[in-house]
Scaffold this motif. Structure first.
Motif, PDB file in Angstrom:
ATOM      1  N   TYR A   1      52.692  47.913  78.368  1.00  0.00           N
ATOM      2  CA  TYR A   1      52.680  46.668  77.595  1.00  0.00           C
ATOM      3  C   TYR A   1      52.226  46.912  76.156  1.00  0.00           C
ATOM      4  O   TYR A   1      52.685  46.239  75.238  1.00  0.00           O
ATOM      5  CB  TYR A   1      51.826  45.595  78.281  1.00  0.00           C
ATOM      6  CG  TYR A   1      50.368  45.941  78.411  1.00  0.00           C
ATOM      7  CD1 TYR A   1      49.473  45.638  77.394  1.00  0.00           C
ATOM      8  CD2 TYR A   1      49.879  46.562  79.560  1.00  0.00           C
ATOM      9  CE1 TYR A   1      48.124  45.957  77.513  1.00  0.00           C
ATOM     10  CE2 TYR A   1      48.549  46.885  79.695  1.00  0.00           C
ATOM     11  CZ  TYR A   1      47.667  46.582  78.658  1.00  0.00           C
ATOM     12  OH  TYR A   1      46.344  46.907  78.767  1.00  0.00           O
TER      13      TYR A   1
ATOM     14  N   SER B   1      55.253  48.534  74.378  1.00  0.00           N
ATOM     15  CA  SER B   1      56.255  47.497  74.178  1.00  0.00           C
ATOM     16  C   SER B   1      55.870  46.615  72.992  1.00  0.00           C
ATOM     17  O   SER B   1      56.714  46.310  72.129  1.00  0.00           O
ATOM     18  CB  SER B   1      56.379  46.653  75.447  1.00  0.00           C
ATOM     19  OG  SER B   1      57.192  45.545  75.225  1.00  0.00           O
TER      20      SER B   1
ATOM     21  N   ARG C   1      60.780  42.952  76.757  1.00  0.00           N
ATOM     22  CA  ARG C   1      60.034  42.096  77.686  1.00  0.00           C
ATOM     23  C   ARG C   1      60.189  42.690  79.076  1.00  0.00           C
ATOM     24  O   ARG C   1      61.263  43.160  79.440  1.00  0.00           O
ATOM     25  CB  ARG C   1      60.587  40.663  77.697  1.00  0.00           C
ATOM     26  CG  ARG C   1      60.475  39.940  76.373  1.00  0.00           C
ATOM     27  CD  ARG C   1      59.025  39.539  76.080  1.00  0.00           C
ATOM     28  NE  ARG C   1      58.905  38.880  74.793  1.00  0.00           N
ATOM     29  CZ  ARG C   1      58.465  39.457  73.683  1.00  0.00           C
ATOM     30  NH1 ARG C   1      58.102  40.710  73.679  1.00  0.00           N
ATOM     31  NH2 ARG C   1      58.366  38.782  72.553  1.00  0.00           N
TER      32      ARG C   1
ATOM     33  N   TYR D   1      61.254  47.456  81.113  1.00  0.00           N
ATOM     34  CA  TYR D   1      61.287  46.454  80.053  1.00  0.00           C
ATOM     35  C   TYR D   1      62.719  46.393  79.532  1.00  0.00           C
ATOM     36  O   TYR D   1      63.429  47.399  79.546  1.00  0.00           O
ATOM     37  CB  TYR D   1      60.342  46.839  78.909  1.00  0.00           C
ATOM     38  CG  TYR D   1      58.885  46.640  79.239  1.00  0.00           C
ATOM     39  CD1 TYR D   1      58.170  45.596  78.672  1.00  0.00           C
ATOM     40  CD2 TYR D   1      58.226  47.481  80.121  1.00  0.00           C
ATOM     41  CE1 TYR D   1      56.821  45.410  78.972  1.00  0.00           C
ATOM     42  CE2 TYR D   1      56.888  47.308  80.426  1.00  0.00           C
ATOM     43  CZ  TYR D   1      56.190  46.262  79.853  1.00  0.00           C
ATOM     44  OH  TYR D   1      54.870  46.083  80.146  1.00  0.00           O
TER      45      TYR D   1
ATOM     46  N   ASN E   1      57.894  46.306  69.296  1.00  0.00           N
ATOM     47  CA  ASN E   1      58.288  45.024  68.726  1.00  0.00           C
ATOM     48  C   ASN E   1      57.703  44.870  67.324  1.00  0.00           C
ATOM     49  O   ASN E   1      58.408  44.516  66.380  1.00  0.00           O
ATOM     50  CB  ASN E   1      57.824  43.882  69.627  1.00  0.00           C
ATOM     51  CG  ASN E   1      58.292  42.526  69.134  1.00  0.00           C
ATOM     52  OD1 ASN E   1      59.066  42.421  68.197  1.00  0.00           O
ATOM     53  ND2 ASN E   1      57.800  41.491  69.772  1.00  0.00           N
TER      54      ASN E   1
END
Length: 147
Positions: free
Chosen positions: A33, A36, A48, A69, A40
């Motif tokens: 996470y 990720s 996501r 993801y 972004n």
């Protein structure tokens, strides 16, 4: 009357799934996470988690779940998938134990030069230690990437 048995042609399945794809390996000690979020923030790829794509492998009567993801680029008809390559002590692709994450680009839009530029940009992401382009022909367990 004998029952009709259908056999899944795994070679054809693999060939179809990996048509028009590029694969990068990422080394990062960050949690999925966190990586990720950083992708972004720095590269504007809003990955996501997609729980419906989670990959389950069973080894030695134990189940391992690998997070996937996803990010879709509808205007380019391209899908990006970020796979977690490890779960506890198991690996999605055992032949790539030194790789933490796999980034699969699926679609015709990105050519080799585009992927090379993305690889260069990834090298500047704060949480990324190493990025390398992977040759799908050298990966033995690529069927594990199919969801």
């Amino acid at each position: 009357m004998s029952a009709l048995k259908l056999k899944l042609d795994q070679d054809q399945l693999v060939e179809d799934f990996f048509e028009s794809t590029h694969l990068m390996g990422i080394v990062s000690s960050a949690r999925d996470y966190q990586l990720s979020w950083q992708l972004n923030r720095q590269l504007h790829y809003p990955f996501r988690v997609n729980n419906s794509l989670e990959i389950k492998l069973t080894k030695h009567q134990r189940s391992f779940f690998f997070t996937v993801y996803e990010f879709q680029e509808p205007t380019k008809s391209v899908s990006h998938y970020l796979y977690n390559n490890h779960c506890k002590a198991e690996f999605l692709l055992p032949e790539l134990k030194n790789i933490d994450y796999l980034w699969l680009i699926k679609g015709d839009y990105y050519g080799p030069q585009d992927v090379k530029k993305l690889t260069e940009a990834l090298r500047h992401v704060e949480l990324v230690q190493l990025v390398s382009l992977l040759d799908l022909r050298e990966i033995k367990n690529k069927v594990n990437l199919i969801f």
